[in-house]
Design a protein around this motif. Sequence first.
Motif, short mmCIF file in Angstrom:
data_model
loop_
_atom_site.label_atom_id
_atom_site.label_comp_id
_atom_site.label_asym_id
_atom_site.label_seq_id
_atom_site.Cartn_x
_atom_site.Cartn_y
_atom_site.Cartn_z
N LEU A 394 -8.30 -13.51 0.79
CA LEU A 394 -9.27 -14.51 -0.86
C LEU A 394 -8.01 -14.76 -1.81
O LEU A 394 -8.78 -15.79 -2.56
N ARG A 395 -7.29 -14.77 -1.92
CA ARG A 395 -5.58 -15.10 -2.90
C ARG A 395 -5.45 -16.49 -2.52
O ARG A 395 -5.71 -16.40 -3.99
N GLU A 396 -5.30 -17.10 -1.72
CA GLU A 396 -4.82 -18.52 -1.58
C GLU A 396 -6.58 -18.70 -2.04
O GLU A 396 -6.12 -20.44 -3.10
N GLU A 397 -7.82 -18.49 -1.27
CA GLU A 397 -8.68 -19.31 -2.24
C GLU A 397 -9.21 -18.52 -3.99
O GLU A 397 -9.29 -20.06 -4.46
N HIS A 398 -8.45 -18.37 -3.97
CA HIS A 398 -8.89 -17.10 -5.56
C HIS A 398 -8.37 -18.08 -6.06
O HIS A 398 -8.17 -19.18 -7.37
N LEU A 445 -22.33 -11.51 -13.87
CA LEU A 445 -21.14 -11.27 -15.00
C LEU A 445 -20.00 -10.38 -15.63
O LEU A 445 -19.03 -10.00 -16.30
N GLY A 446 -21.11 -8.79 -14.94
CA GLY A 446 -20.71 -8.20 -15.92
C GLY A 446 -19.13 -7.59 -14.80
O GLY A 446 -18.48 -6.87 -15.61
N HIS A 447 -19.43 -8.30 -13.58
CA HIS A 447 -18.14 -7.98 -12.64
C HIS A 447 -16.86 -8.81 -13.29
O HIS A 447 -15.67 -8.88 -13.50
N SER A 451 -12.55 -10.74 -16.07
CA SER A 451 -11.28 -12.10 -15.96
C SER A 451 -11.97 -13.32 -16.82
O SER A 451 -11.28 -14.52 -17.12
N ALA A 452 -12.95 -13.26 -17.43
CA ALA A 452 -13.57 -14.70 -17.83
C ALA A 452 -13.28 -14.41 -18.87
O ALA A 452 -12.38 -15.78 -19.64
N VAL A 453 -12.90 -13.58 -19.72
CA VAL A 453 -11.86 -13.69 -21.36
C VAL A 453 -10.57 -13.70 -21.33
O VAL A 453 -9.67 -14.81 -21.65
N ARG A 454 -9.90 -13.05 -19.54
CA ARG A 454 -8.13 -14.04 -19.42
C ARG A 454 -8.71 -15.48 -19.30
O ARG A 454 -7.30 -16.04 -19.58
N HIS A 491 -17.62 -23.17 -8.96
CA HIS A 491 -17.63 -21.98 -10.12
C HIS A 491 -18.01 -20.57 -9.43
O HIS A 491 -17.68 -19.46 -9.30
N LEU A 492 -19.11 -21.24 -9.05
CA LEU A 492 -20.37 -19.53 -8.27
C LEU A 492 -19.45 -18.88 -7.32
O LEU A 492 -19.00 -17.77 -6.85
N ARG A 493 -18.84 -19.91 -6.61
CA ARG A 493 -17.22 -19.18 -5.08
C ARG A 493 -16.51 -18.04 -6.32
O ARG A 493 -16.29 -16.74 -5.56
N TYR A 494 -16.31 -18.83 -7.25
CA TYR A 494 -14.83 -18.32 -7.81
C TYR A 494 -15.16 -16.74 -8.82
O TYR A 494 -14.81 -15.42 -8.48
N LEU A 495 -16.61 -17.26 -9.23
CA LEU A 495 -16.99 -16.01 -9.39
C LEU A 495 -17.08 -14.76 -8.32
O LEU A 495 -16.84 -13.43 -9.02
N GLU A 496 -17.22 -15.09 -7.62
CA GLU A 496 -17.58 -13.37 -6.50
C GLU A 496 -16.24 -13.03 -6.19
O GLU A 496 -16.12 -12.07 -5.75
N VAL A 497 -15.14 -14.54 -5.55
CA VAL A 497 -13.65 -14.34 -5.15
C VAL A 497 -13.01 -12.93 -6.45
O VAL A 497 -12.46 -12.31 -6.61
N ALA A 498 -13.08 -13.85 -7.72
CA ALA A 498 -12.30 -12.53 -8.86
C ALA A 498 -12.09 -11.07 -9.06
O ALA A 498 -10.99 -10.96 -8.96
N PRO A 499 -13.49 -10.85 -8.72
CA PRO A 499 -13.30 -9.10 -8.41
C PRO A 499 -12.85 -8.40 -8.02
O PRO A 499 -11.93 -7.37 -7.60
N VAL A 500 -12.80 -9.06 -6.53
CA VAL A 500 -12.22 -8.46 -5.70
C VAL A 500 -10.15 -8.35 -5.53
O VAL A 500 -10.11 -7.64 -5.91
N VAL A 501 -9.86 -9.55 -6.37
CA VAL A 501 -8.19 -9.36 -6.39
C VAL A 501 -7.72 -8.77 -7.46
O VAL A 501 -7.51 -7.97 -8.00
#
Length: 933
Positions: A394-398, A445-447, A451-454, A491-501
Amino acid sequence: MKLSRIEIQAFGCLSDFAEEIAPGLHIFHGPNESGKSTLQQAILALLYGFYEGDRAKSVENAARQRFIPWKHPRYTARLEYELRDGHGYRVTRDFADDDNPTTVSDIVTGRPVTDEFGRGRHGNVPFMRKQLGMTRRVFESCAFVSQGELLQITGEGRVTPQEMGDAIISLADTARRDVSAQKAIERLSDVLKKQVGGPAARATPLPVARNGLVAAKRELEEIDRVRQEVAADAEDLERTKEQARTLEESVARNRYLLCMTELGELEGRKNRHARLDEQSRHFQGQLESASRFADFPANERDELVRFWDSLRELRERLVSEQPETEKQRRRLDELTERRQSLTRQETELARLRRYPAERQPDIDALVQHWRGAETIYREAQARSETATRDAAPLREEHAGLALQVGALSAEDIRTVTERLRSPARPNPALLRALLSAPLALARVLGHAALSAVRFVLRRPHPSSSASSALPTISPLASISPAEASRLLQAHLRYLEVAPVVQKAEAEQAAAQRGTIDRDAAAAQLRHALEGLADDLTDLESACSQFSARAASRKQLDVISSQLEALEAESESLRDTVSRFIADGDRLRRQESKLTQRLTALLGRGGTLEDLFSSFEAACGQHRLHVEAVRSLREIENTRGIVLEGRSPAELEEMIARRQEEIAACIAGNPSLDGARSNARAEALKETLAREERELRNLDLRIESLSTRSSTRLSGLRSRAEVEEEVQQHTNEVAALEEFGRALTVAREVIDKAMTEAHRDFAPSVGRFLSDGLSRVTGGRYQKAMLDPATFRVTTEVPETGRLVDVDVLSQGTQAAAYLLLRVGLAQHMSSMSEPVPLLLDDPLVDLDDLRIDNVLDLLLDLVHERNLQILLFTKDEATRRWFERSCAEDPSCRVTHLQPISGRVPVAVSPRVQEAARSTEQPRLQMNGGSGF
């Protein structure tokens, strides 16, 4: 009364003290510890003694013990005084004796007059009670002021107001009275004494008449008694004669029984003598058979028997202890082998003696810490690898999504959502997907918070110039709905991928921290094991090597403890075995010694048991010889007792005499034949002697009664004559008693009327208090009153004009008032009887110098005007200066300077020290003082 001289051989701290006492004012001046109070108490003890009654009280004993001389062996003193009539007396008391011998003598003639006052126990001679008319308690309450007791006139242990009033009334009864009334009383007393007579008179009319009446009545009673006795004597004479006849028969019978009893005893002695002869022959044969053992040393038997018993006991003990001793020997061998084995192990482990095994708990804690850090490191490493594998696809997609929608803010998302809700070409499926976006946003949102702050922080900040130039409307507001839908989906896909990374990055950071902690724990453990293990490269091997060496070091301590225990047990076993061997050797020595002694005594050899049996048999033969000698000696002694110093022939003669006496008794009274008695001869002899004495007494009584009856009534007057004389004496006694009662009533009426004139002492003392208090206080207090019921003093306060108790005034005013009260009582009582000397111990300590001078001036006036004698004991320099100013040249005044007594000892001297002081010579305490002015 005035004191003239005091001599103290020893009293408390004073010894060898003598002083002439001034007839007026005598001041004894000296500092503390100079004997002033002791001298005052000595004068009181000489006047009244320590005891008031015949039974000593504990308080009185304590007072006498208090003044026992400290070192001087003699506890005696002497006082001389003179009464107003000119008679002088000397009183001497010995306080050392428990009875306190007291002597009162006339100074001029030297004649003892103690018996004139009466004597009691403990030196209780009441000469002061008769001469002064007051008891000791009354004297102490008015004329005797002890230090610190000025205000204590009445109270516990002191005189009550009633007693003081009774004393004053008693003095009034014996004081100077009105001449005419006194003469009338004396005349009535004289007539009563001469014409009637008192209880102690013998030759006056009333006692003579009473004695005559008593004598006549006694004579009348004697006549009646004699008549009754004569009749009784006649009856007694007949009874006595009958008793004499009965007693004669009993004497004859007891004489016969005595002869029979003595005959039986004499025949018994004869038979017993025969048995003693037979026993003597038997023991004589026994003596001859055992004569060769007469000199056998049987006196050694007890010692040899004890020796044999101890030897046999030792032998039995050794036999019983032998199995146990053999077992202990085997045990000792086992312990030796065990000790050798442990010694070899100790030698092998000796190189670890200094190994620090005590550090094992600390090192074990470090090992646990290191192993825990290693475990945490491995778990973190595994989690990091797993998260890295999950995040790799997921790194490239992220990264692409982050460039597209990573910088969108919440306001941008709301703008894009509003754009989708616009009416242009609505697409239902797209709308449902877009409307579900907020829900999906809330779930992740919790996960995505971190990342959102960052991402928010990473957004580029436009320059202030650009922001001021651009309009405030977002460019996303003008995008098409299709573009808005695409952005929201990205944006929804980003929210799913970002916590794993992000999780993969966090696990990698945790794995790095675990590596750091593991390396730090390993370094700390290596530092602790440095020098304790050979190779620190492999920590597990180093820890195992340390544990093995620490265990060996502890095993070394265990081996040392076991060796000590084995040594102690071996030592105990060796002592037991050695003691058994020593007992065996001692048994053999004792057997040899006993065998030698028995061989020497018996004169032959043999086994020890055979020799001891022969020794016992020889001792038995010796005992038979000794018993035969003793029995023969006892038989000879018994033969002497049986014969009572007579020969067998004399015994036969006594039997023959008793038989003749029995025959004579039967001939005189045949009824006695065959009579017997169980009583012994001694009892029969006593009974016969008693009856013979009674018979003689009865004969004498018969003769006496016969003579007395014939002579009893001779010399008595007739009864009528005596009765007439009794009536005459009765009438005379009645007349004289009536006359005496009349005279007594007349005398009592006159005496009561005169006494009432002298009883009211309170106004007199109150006037003296008012004048004295006004003089002492410089006129401030001019009126004072005395309550005779309580002896309380009240005075008028000038500021208020009210009467108040002096106890509420200053201490100095109280002291002055109560001193004047005592002086007023003393001078009032002196005016009615003998003048009372005042003994004052520091009564002016609470007064200032001006009032001290006023009081002393008043006392000096009383000395001159009332002829009083005052003894003042003080340490006050103001008093001494007043004396030098006012009366140094007055012959009736004197001052004695007392010096402190050196070498003082405690008051409570033990009885042993007191006894030693009486029985041995001790240095005397000297009283320095005595030069008078």
